[in-house]
Design a protein around this motif. Structure first.
Motif, PDB file in Angstrom:
ATOM      1  N   VAL A 179      -8.145   3.682   0.707  1.00 46.50           N
ATOM      2  CA  VAL A 179      -7.587   3.257  -0.585  1.00 46.50           C
ATOM      3  C   VAL A 179      -8.468   3.762  -1.725  1.00 46.50           C
ATOM      4  O   VAL A 179      -7.981   4.277  -2.735  1.00 46.50           O
ATOM      5  N   LEU A 222       0.979   3.404  -3.003  1.00 45.32           N
ATOM      6  CA  LEU A 222      -0.098   4.370  -3.203  1.00 45.32           C
ATOM      7  C   LEU A 222       0.148   5.657  -2.412  1.00 45.32           C
ATOM      8  O   LEU A 222      -0.010   6.764  -2.929  1.00 45.32           O
ATOM      9  N   LEU A 259       0.813  -1.214   0.000  1.00 42.63           N
ATOM     10  CA  LEU A 259       0.000   0.000   0.000  1.00 42.63           C
ATOM     11  C   LEU A 259       0.845   1.261   0.000  1.00 42.63           C
ATOM     12  O   LEU A 259       0.362   2.336  -0.389  1.00 42.63           O
ATOM     13  N   ASP A 299     -10.048   0.400   3.707  1.00 41.25           N
ATOM     14  CA  ASP A 299     -10.634   0.226   2.372  1.00 41.25           C
ATOM     15  C   ASP A 299     -11.109   1.562   1.807  1.00 41.25           C
ATOM     16  O   ASP A 299     -10.874   1.880   0.634  1.00 41.25           O
TER      17      ASP A 299
END
Length: 746
Positions: free
Chosen positions: A557, A508, A505, A554
């Protein structure tokens, strides 16, 4: 050739003269039915009511025909015809006396003609031996023939003994009338071959074989024959043209004038699977046949067997079925009706490619500059014009219009059958799925294929390709659906497929490193592909699924991947590099894209090589790393197969992770399902799951489970209970009927 005149005088009568002819034949060559024969030196003398033949012989390597003797009204005169391995095929093909009497073989023996010019000549052969005698190009065996000319009836009588395999003897006696083109034969066969029936069954069968024993009567003319009798067929087999399936039977078959019939005969395919068949073939002297075959009680019977290399239509496969079928038709038209359920090992491939063949243009034309010279040489061909025309006619095969087929299929598809939909044969985009449903299919060779019904996918893969760079197999989610409503090219898709990926992650956003809800930033996720709409131009949507993340993570993201464009970009990166696409504000990433590309390419190449090792197993390796020193390498190997006639389903994922934070580097996930019934509605399931301790606060390294799965599709509770209610009602009716019978007894 020399001519002379013989003078005869008498005092009381007018003098008369008769022409005498002497023919001397010098060695030469004769072209007979495309074959060159050598003609030896001979002499032929023609006198009043007498012909003398001396030394006439026509031969070619391995065979000859020789004629000697005198033909006259005197009963003591004799002409002898000596045959040595003379090929009967030449004779019957050249005479072209009809398809019903195409005999062959090589004949050896002598034929005698006594008093040939008398009103009642005597012609006979005491023994003519024919090696490999054949009828309609079916070799029956070696024959010994006794034959004679019946002058009163103007017929040739034939009495033959044919020794076939293992010296099995077939007896034939009868006659041929050349003047009226009639024939009449009686057979007593002992395991005689049956492929001579091939021309009579050409309307629906491409090959006929097997053996028969029994008595039969064949009669008619050279062009119109009929057959009667009862024979026992031993491994009688034929291949149906459209389905390319070969079936065999061993039973009695009755022949009556204009009809061949049998009832409740056990039929077997090439794998030994059985069905019951009844059928009849009506004909008019084996012309204009009409036939109907009814198949019932098929148990895993092979009903369609067209491989890809032999397919002329955009579909092919091998289908086994349980149920019944009918095949009926006339020359040029065959109707096939099927009502069956698919059996294990059935596969059907439908190619949805709509490309058109390009037109070939000839930009260069070659001219034979010696054509004029060759034509002039051809003009000097000494072969008589009539013989050349005969050759040309024999060389032109008479072909009629192609046979038309009409199919009407009602098929219940079981999960053990595999359906392949190839969207792009060149690129490799395809769907390989197992599922259930009911499909109705109609096809007319002069029209279009139509398919109706729903096909619900239980499992499968969707091979996604992108310019030969990305080739990934997505796992199709259970419950996906393909709906056919006529044109198979216009089928409606509703498919969800997932591809598992491990990604970091922090690619990102660096803030994930310090997020308190994350024990680690390298997480499991599923790249989702949703395929909906018309199969010819489907709508493809992308999404991400995080099975291990909390709802807050979630949402975070998805706030970063907030547009469809960004989602598509992330999916491409995840599939190609096993990592997220780093936004511009995170350009200073610690990942090594070159290493990611190398590991992804290596995975694809290994997958191609291992996939070619076995058709029974699907093997998909994956190697992932994002650091240049490969300190974070992960190796996964996905295995799946269908064993025990597709009743045992195995899916496994095995691998290794080089993670210092994880005590267990080996991964061993597997899922085993056994279908307790053929429909797959009752299953026994067992599984083992690896516990990633960075995701779950569990002390155990693995989680296991076992259970029974029951599946039933229903629209409401009443339809769910309908089978149970129906059985209950049947029991009640049976009990009432039994009570009524008891009450009626005295």
């Amino acid at each position: 050739m020399r001519f002379s005149r013989e003078e005869q005088g008498d005092n009381s009568r007018q003098a008369s003269s008769r022409l005498l002819t002497d023919v001397s034949i010098h060695p030469t060559e004769l072209v007979f039915n495309d074959t060159v024969w050598d003609v030896g030196r001979a002499h032929i003398g023609v006198r009043p009511k007498q012909i003398d033949i001396e030394g006439f012989k026509v031969s070619r390597p391995g065979q000859y025909v020789a004629i000697d003797g005198t033909a006259s009204p005197d009963s003591l005169s004799r002409v002898t015809i000596d045959l040595d391995h003379f090929d009967l095929d030449y004779l019957f093909e050249t005479l072209a006396i009809g398809e019903a009497v195409i005999f062959g073989g090589t004949a050896t023996g002598k034929v005698y003609a006594d008093g040939l010019l008398s009103p009642e000549p005597v012609l006979y052969t005491p023994r003519l031996h024919v090696d490999g005698i054949s009828y309609n190009h079916c070799v029956m065996g070696d024959a010994d023939i006794v034959s004679a000319w019946d002058n009163a009836a103007k017929k040739i009588t034939i009495d033959a003994d044919i020794a076939g395999k293992e010296q099995r003897l077939t007896k034939i006696n009868g006659f041929i009338k050349p003047m009226t083109e009639e024939l009449d034969f009686r057979f007593r066969a002992d395991r005689a071959p049956t492929s001579f029936l091939q021309p009579f069954m050409a309307a629906f069968a491409t090959r006929v074989g097997g053996e028969v024993s029994g008595d039969a009567h064949l009669w008619g003319t050279f062009k119109d024959i009929d057959l009667e009798g009862k024979v026992y067929a031993d491994n009688f087999n034929l291949t149906l043209g459209f389905t390319d399936c070969t079936y065999s039977l061993t039973d009695s078959v009755a022949f009556s004038p204009g009809l061949i019939a049998f009832r409740d005969v056990t039929l077997r395919d090439r794998y030994g699977h059985t069905a019951r068949i009844s059928g009849r073939l009506r004909h008019r002297y084996f012309h204009d046949p009409t036939f109907k075959f009814e198949i019932s009680g098929a148990d895993n019977l092979l009903v369609y067997d067209i491989p890809r290399e032999k397919a002329s239509d955009p579909w092919y496969g091998r289908i086994f079925g349980r149920g019944g079928a009918t095949v009926e038709g006339v020359p040029g038209r065959i109707d096939i009706g099927v009502n069956m359920r698919t059996e294990p090992k059935s596969t059907f491939t439908f190619v949805l490619d709509d490309t058109r063949e390009s037109v070939d243009y000839d930009f260069i034309t070659f001219r034979d500059r010696d054509k004029a010279r060759k034509d002039s040489i051809a003009a000097l061909d000494p072969t008589p014009r009539e013989v050349r025309e005969l050759r040309a006619r024999a060389g032109r095969a008479e072909t009629g219009p192609p046979t038309e087929y009409k199919l009407d299929f009602e098929v219940d598809i079981a999960p053990t059958a595999t359906l392949n939909l190839i969207m792009d044969p060149v690129g490799g985009d395809k769907i390989v799925a197992n599922g259930s449903g009911h499909l109705g299919m109609t096809y007319d060779s002069q029209g279009e294929l139509e398919m109706r019904g729903d096909y619900t996918l239980d499992k499968g893969t969707y091979t996604f390709t992108l310019q030969d760079i990305i080739i990934k197999d997505f796992n199709i989610r259970e419950g996906s659906r393909i709906r056919f409503s006529g044109d198979p090219y216009a089928a409606r898709l509703d498919i969800t497929a997932a591809y598992p990926v491990n990604a970091n992650l922090t690619d990102l956003d660096e803030s994930f490193k310090s997020d308190p809800e994350l024990n680690r930033t390298n997480v499991k996720l599923n790249a989702l592909m949703r395929i909906t709409g018309d199969m010819r131009s489907p709508e493809i949507g992308y999404d991400l699924e995080f099975p291990t993340l909390t709802s807050d993570i979630d949402r975070k993201v998805r706030s970063i991947i907030s547009t469809d464009e960004m989602m598509g970009q992330q999916i491409i990166y995840l599939l190609a590099l096993n990592r997220f696409y780093t936004p511009e504000y995170m350009a200073a990433t610690h990942g090594n894209e070159l290493v990611s590309v190398a590991s992804s390419t290596l995975s694809s190449q290994l997958g191609s090589m291992l996939g070619a090792l076995s058709d029974a197993w699907n093997i998909a390796p994956a190697i992932r790393s994002s650091k240049g020193d490969f300190s974070d390498v992960e190796v996964d190997l996905a295995l799946s197969s269908q064993l025990l006639d597709n009743r045992l389903l195995f899916n496994g994922n095995f691998g290794y992770r080089d993670k210092s934070l994880n005590n267990n580097s080996f991964i061993g996930d597997f899922d085993i399902r056994y279908l307790l019934n053929r429909a797959g509605t009752i299953q026994l399931k067992a599984y083992n799951r690896y516990n990633d301790q960075n995701y779950y606060l569990k002390s155990a390294l693995t989680t296991q489970g076992i259970g029974v799965v029951f599946k039933r599709d229903f629209d409401n509770v009443f339809s769910f209970l309908r089978p149970w209610l129906r059985k209950k009602q049947e029991k009640a009716d049976a009990k009432t009927e039994e009570e009524e019978k008891e009450g009626a007894r005295p």
